[in-house]
Enzyme design. Sequence first.
Site, PDB file in Angstrom:
ATOM      1  N   ILE A 185      56.387  77.605 -53.530  1.00 42.18           N
ATOM      2  CA  ILE A 185      55.992  78.996 -53.687  1.00 42.18           C
ATOM      3  C   ILE A 185      54.493  79.094 -53.926  1.00 42.18           C
ATOM      4  O   ILE A 185      53.900  78.228 -54.577  1.00 42.18           O
ATOM      5  CB  ILE A 185      56.762  79.674 -54.843  1.00 42.18           C
ATOM      6  CG1 ILE A 185      56.438  81.176 -54.922  1.00 42.18           C
ATOM      7  CG2 ILE A 185      56.500  78.984 -56.174  1.00 42.18           C
ATOM      8  CD1 ILE A 185      57.323  81.962 -55.870  1.00 42.18           C
ATOM      9  N   SER A 186      53.878  80.137 -53.391  1.00 43.13           N
ATOM     10  CA  SER A 186      52.461  80.446 -53.601  1.00 43.13           C
ATOM     11  C   SER A 186      51.602  79.289 -53.091  1.00 43.13           C
ATOM     12  O   SER A 186      51.704  78.918 -51.922  1.00 43.13           O
ATOM     13  CB  SER A 186      52.220  80.737 -55.088  1.00 43.13           C
ATOM     14  OG  SER A 186      50.979  81.339 -55.308  1.00 43.13           O
ATOM     15  N   ALA A 187      50.779  78.675 -53.962  1.00 43.08           N
ATOM     16  CA  ALA A 187      50.000  77.526 -53.523  1.00 43.08           C
ATOM     17  C   ALA A 187      50.924  76.402 -53.053  1.00 43.08           C
ATOM     18  O   ALA A 187      50.600  75.649 -52.129  1.00 43.08           O
ATOM     19  CB  ALA A 187      49.103  77.024 -54.652  1.00 43.08           C
ATOM     20  N   HIS A 242      54.817  89.208 -56.154  1.00 46.65           N
ATOM     21  CA  HIS A 242      54.648  87.756 -56.020  1.00 46.65           C
ATOM     22  C   HIS A 242      55.662  87.070 -56.934  1.00 46.65           C
ATOM     23  O   HIS A 242      55.409  86.886 -58.132  1.00 46.65           O
ATOM     24  CB  HIS A 242      53.215  87.381 -56.417  1.00 46.65           C
ATOM     25  CG  HIS A 242      52.823  85.991 -56.018  1.00 46.65           C
ATOM     26  ND1 HIS A 242      52.762  85.577 -54.709  1.00 46.65           N
ATOM     27  CD2 HIS A 242      52.470  84.908 -56.766  1.00 46.65           C
ATOM     28  CE1 HIS A 242      52.373  84.321 -54.646  1.00 46.65           C
ATOM     29  NE2 HIS A 242      52.201  83.887 -55.886  1.00 46.65           N
ATOM     30  N   GLY A 265      53.743  76.998 -51.599  1.00 51.31           N
ATOM     31  CA  GLY A 265      54.200  77.434 -50.291  1.00 51.31           C
ATOM     32  C   GLY A 265      53.205  77.083 -49.204  1.00 51.31           C
ATOM     33  O   GLY A 265      53.573  76.634 -48.111  1.00 51.31           O
TER      34      GLY A 265
END
Length: 333
Positions: A150-152, A301, A154
């Site tokens: 997820i996020s970074a 987010h 991801g």
Amino acid sequence: MKSGIVSIKAVLLLLCAWLAAGNAFAQSSTGHWDFGLYGNLFGSREYQVWVPAGYEQSKPLPVLLVLHGCVNGPNLMGEASGFNDVADVEGFIVVYPRQNVTANPTRCWNWQLPINQARGSGEASILAGIVDAVKTGYAVDPRRVYVTGISAGGAMTSIMLACYSDVFAAGAIHSGGMYKGATTVSGSAYALLAGSIYSPESNGKLAWQCSGSPSPRLLPVLVFHGSADATVNPVNGQQAVRQFLQTNDLADDGLDNDSVKYVPTSTVAGQVPGGRSYTVKNYSYGGRTLVQDYLVHGMGHAWSGSTSGLPFTDPQGPDATLITWLFLKDQLR
């Protein structure tokens, strides 16, 4: 429409199976944590391995590499996602690397730096090395190794899928972005705000070139994003879909000939009872869903469907953990 409906039914069936077998699971042994450290010329990283209930050295299991986001780590990622509970029921090993605070003060994976965007280099090589260490230390089915984040994490997942298609059978990108969505720190800030300045088609070709496999293969990818994500603009999810469709277009026959098209073969609307609505776009090729794109309406987010109460989770969205595993579990390298 068929692919999306099958996924939703599969989630319901798995939930029913859990409820029916609840007493048996409660009486059986639970999984446990193991801890490891891997290092190479580019540095070292700690990692935690969730060994599922009923693990036997004689029975090779799938492996899921889970990459946390910023200000996070293995324990919180495991709690937020609930992958360990699914692993105990379904029988797979979960691996959670930990980013060093010395490598990034907020523990973000440095997905935007070129050294980490190449095969055999930087953080990508460390993560691949962790997977190799787990393969050596545990009973692993090498055809069923997957990656998500997820996020970074991801965005780092996109790198691992692009550059190690010979390792991972499939992957899932949650609230992240495409391969090489940025190549500088300032560029990453812009990408998070407004999307990458680079063409998904051009980056799709770069991803195909990064693989290093003698014959890059079709790579199933799930993309999950909230429509109200103010941390990673949802356009990043759209770009990831386009990039991996382009990568797969090249991987199927080595030609950029639109054999894999950026046109959904089906679109399904869903609704969590009492929660959020969502749209699923399926991109099928050769009789199977190659790319699946979930857009959760009104979600920020967050890890969708998590009831942990932790930051960056949203209990009103569809269960991203079950959806992810059901998408990945039958994919073979």
